[in-house]
Design a protein around this motif. Sequence first.
Motif, short mmCIF file in Angstrom:
data_model
loop_
_atom_site.label_atom_id
_atom_site.label_comp_id
_atom_site.label_asym_id
_atom_site.label_seq_id
_atom_site.Cartn_x
_atom_site.Cartn_y
_atom_site.Cartn_z
N GLY A 1 0.80 -1.22 0.00
CA GLY A 1 0.00 0.00 0.00
C GLY A 1 0.83 1.26 0.00
N ILE A 2 0.29 2.29 0.67
CA ILE A 2 0.88 3.63 0.61
C ILE A 2 2.15 3.75 1.46
N GLY A 3 2.39 2.79 2.37
CA GLY A 3 3.58 2.83 3.21
C GLY A 3 3.50 3.90 4.30
N ILE A 4 4.58 4.07 5.03
CA ILE A 4 4.64 5.01 6.14
C ILE A 4 5.93 5.81 6.03
N GLU A 5 5.81 7.13 6.23
CA GLU A 5 7.00 7.97 6.24
C GLU A 5 7.94 7.50 7.36
N GLU A 6 9.26 7.59 7.10
CA GLU A 6 10.25 7.10 8.08
C GLU A 6 10.14 7.82 9.41
N GLU A 7 9.89 9.14 9.37
CA GLU A 7 9.81 9.89 10.62
C GLU A 7 8.52 9.60 11.39
N ASP A 8 7.53 8.97 10.70
CA ASP A 8 6.27 8.64 11.38
C ASP A 8 6.33 7.29 12.09
N ILE A 9 7.26 6.42 11.67
CA ILE A 9 7.31 5.06 12.23
C ILE A 9 7.55 5.08 13.73
N ILE A 10 8.46 5.97 14.17
CA ILE A 10 8.80 5.99 15.60
C ILE A 10 7.62 6.48 16.46
N LYS A 11 6.64 7.12 15.84
CA LYS A 11 5.50 7.64 16.61
C LYS A 11 4.36 6.65 16.68
N HIS B 1 1.60 -6.57 26.90
CA HIS B 1 0.98 -7.33 27.99
C HIS B 1 1.30 -8.82 27.90
N HIS B 2 1.60 -9.30 26.69
CA HIS B 2 1.94 -10.71 26.50
C HIS B 2 3.43 -10.91 26.26
N ARG B 3 4.23 -9.90 26.64
CA ARG B 3 5.69 -9.95 26.55
C ARG B 3 6.17 -10.21 25.12
N GLY B 4 5.47 -9.62 24.18
CA GLY B 4 5.87 -9.72 22.78
C GLY B 4 6.66 -8.51 22.35
N SER B 5 7.13 -8.53 21.10
CA SER B 5 7.86 -7.38 20.54
C SER B 5 7.23 -7.03 19.19
N PHE B 6 7.21 -5.73 18.89
CA PHE B 6 6.48 -5.17 17.75
C PHE B 6 7.47 -4.48 16.84
N ARG B 7 7.45 -4.84 15.52
CA ARG B 7 8.40 -4.24 14.59
C ARG B 7 7.69 -3.85 13.30
N VAL B 8 7.98 -2.63 12.80
CA VAL B 8 7.37 -2.13 11.56
C VAL B 8 8.48 -1.74 10.60
N ARG B 9 8.41 -2.28 9.37
CA ARG B 9 9.31 -1.87 8.29
C ARG B 9 8.44 -1.38 7.14
N SER B 10 8.80 -0.19 6.59
CA SER B 10 7.92 0.38 5.57
C SER B 10 8.68 1.32 4.64
N LYS B 11 8.23 1.38 3.38
CA LYS B 11 8.74 2.33 2.40
C LYS B 11 7.54 3.04 1.78
N LYS B 12 7.63 4.35 1.68
CA LYS B 12 6.52 5.13 1.15
C LYS B 12 6.20 4.67 -0.28
N ASN B 13 4.89 4.42 -0.50
CA ASN B 13 4.34 4.00 -1.80
C ASN B 13 4.81 2.61 -2.25
N ARG B 14 5.44 1.87 -1.34
CA ARG B 14 5.88 0.52 -1.69
C ARG B 14 5.28 -0.55 -0.77
N GLY B 15 4.84 -0.14 0.42
CA GLY B 15 4.18 -1.10 1.28
C GLY B 15 4.76 -1.15 2.69
N THR B 16 4.15 -2.00 3.48
CA THR B 16 4.51 -2.10 4.90
C THR B 16 4.56 -3.57 5.33
#
Length: 634
Positions: free
Chosen positions: A563-573, A603-618
């Motif tokens: 999809g539209i992806g996420i701006e790099e500076e937005d990922i940390i937010k 809450h379930h002791r998991g870890s969350f990771r997002v990798r994304s490129k604008k207009n290329r996907g997430t």
Amino acid sequence: MNLKKEELSFIFNSLPHAVLFESSDHTVLYVNQTFCTIFGIDASADVLIGTNCKDNAVQSASYFTEPSLFLSRIESIYANGKEVLNEEIRFVSGQTLLRDYKPMTLNGSINGHLWLYKKPDTEISFLSAATSERHFYEDLLDNIPADIAIFDPSHRYLFVNKLAIAKKELRKWIIGKDDFDYCNYANKPIDAAVSRRKLFEKALSSKKTVEFEEINLDSAGNKVYNLRRFQPVLGLNENVEYVIGYGINITNIRESELRLQQHYDELGLMFNNIDQLVITLDMTGTVNFVNSQWLTLTGLEKEMLGENSIFRLIETGLDQFRKTLFTVFSGHIVPIRNENQVVITDKRGQLRTLRYYMSRFNQVEERGQIVAIFFTDITDQLRAEQDLLDAAIKERSLSDMKTNFMSMVSHELRTPLSVILSSAEILEMIYSKLPAKEIEKGAAYINRIVGQVDKMTQLMNDFLFISKIESGKIIPQLELIDINLLLREINEELYSPWSDGRLLKMIFKGNPSLVKFDKTMIRHIIINLLNNAFKYSPDSKDAPVVRVSYTKMWWFFTVVDKGIGIEEEDIIKLGEPFIRGSNVGDIEGTGLGLMTIKYFTDHHRGSFRVRSKKNRGTIVTIRFPYDMNKTGKL
């Protein structure tokens, strides 16, 4: 005249004594029959020829009263290479023999050993016993790790061991001579001889041990430190009969002391360059050292801090400080604790709070035990902590107000929304009785009303959910879940197909295993991630892909879209409430979905990771343990 072997054999066999001759490698070259007779060997002497003399000695050692001494003495005779006469050896049976030894030398090298054993008469027996005793003590002194010499009262050498003089010829030469003779012989200055003579005469006159230290240079020019003593030995009439001189090489000790002093200087430099205030106290309470930070804060040098003066500086915490100091001086270790704090007045008259830690050092020079005290100025830290606490209380108050407001608004809006929805349903019933053209026209308006009411209801539910999260009222209800089965059920329910006709692609890897999870929460995570994947890829022909994989320790849930992806500076937010990507445009959303996903993941002791490129996907990947309270598979 060259004698034949038979003639030599006749001569040796005619001797009344036992004779054995061995080569330099200890092979027996000749032994007479008397040797076999004296040692009780019931065989011809020829049997021993060609055997190893050392091996024979080991095998026969048990015949003697002290086997280990018998063997060690033989080795000592080999090593010394000196002639031995009338040395007594004793058998277990009580028989006594006298032993003579003569090394056979050629061009200065020993190339053979001649041994002679004979039965003693009374006079020889006495002399041999004395000789054996003398050899024993000489061997003993030669193997003591100190240089030892024995002098007569005129300071002339009677004995000197190998460590004092390594060369055998020089050891033999110096007997009967003194240090002045040696200086003349070695062409050395007599300063050391003069100094030693004065100390020697002091030991003679006082009849007490005199200790002194000498510093010499070795062949490489390095300093050699020796600790020496002259110890007089008194006779029955209390006169000095002889003097024992011995010395120990203390170079390693002195060099260690120099390194320690260097280390001490480096520590002082280090203490002057650290942020902490450092002082040292002895057991009288006297300050022995202060670093530059102490001077900067208090303006007081150690000379200005007399006995117990440190205690007069303390405004608050003096009792605990004294108690801790006494505990450390007693040999106990006191860990760093928050209550170990004092308040002192700095050079500007302002109160400063210092946290302290103490460490004891034993026997520092003449002062006995020393305690080093490390102070950390935490005044600014305490002020900052108080400011943070005040800000946290204020923020908590605002958060509570926000939560209460959200809860109140959600509840207050629920009634009018219910009324609007009910009214829409009544209008739908009324329009159903009108002509078809009017029904179609009214249905569009009614559907728009119902759709907006559903959005408002979902928004209120999100608000209520967030308020519960922030108030800590949500507690996971764990149960065993088949993730593959749950994902297939959700896919059948919501994504077969999605509103635009696309079908979700599912991939499963690894050996499936049940996981312990809150079912409502994992369902919320899956649906939110899949909804976002479809919602934020509206122009993509490729449907999102979900992949579930299992390893030994973890299981992974991954969602991929183009999809539209996420701006790099937005990922940390991502994960903050009401925060959305800057490129979402008109796509509807509140920014609360990822916040709840992150909350449930944590809450379930998991870890969350997002990798994304604008207009290329997430790509969103979440890693979970199989059980938040255990490790590995269930």
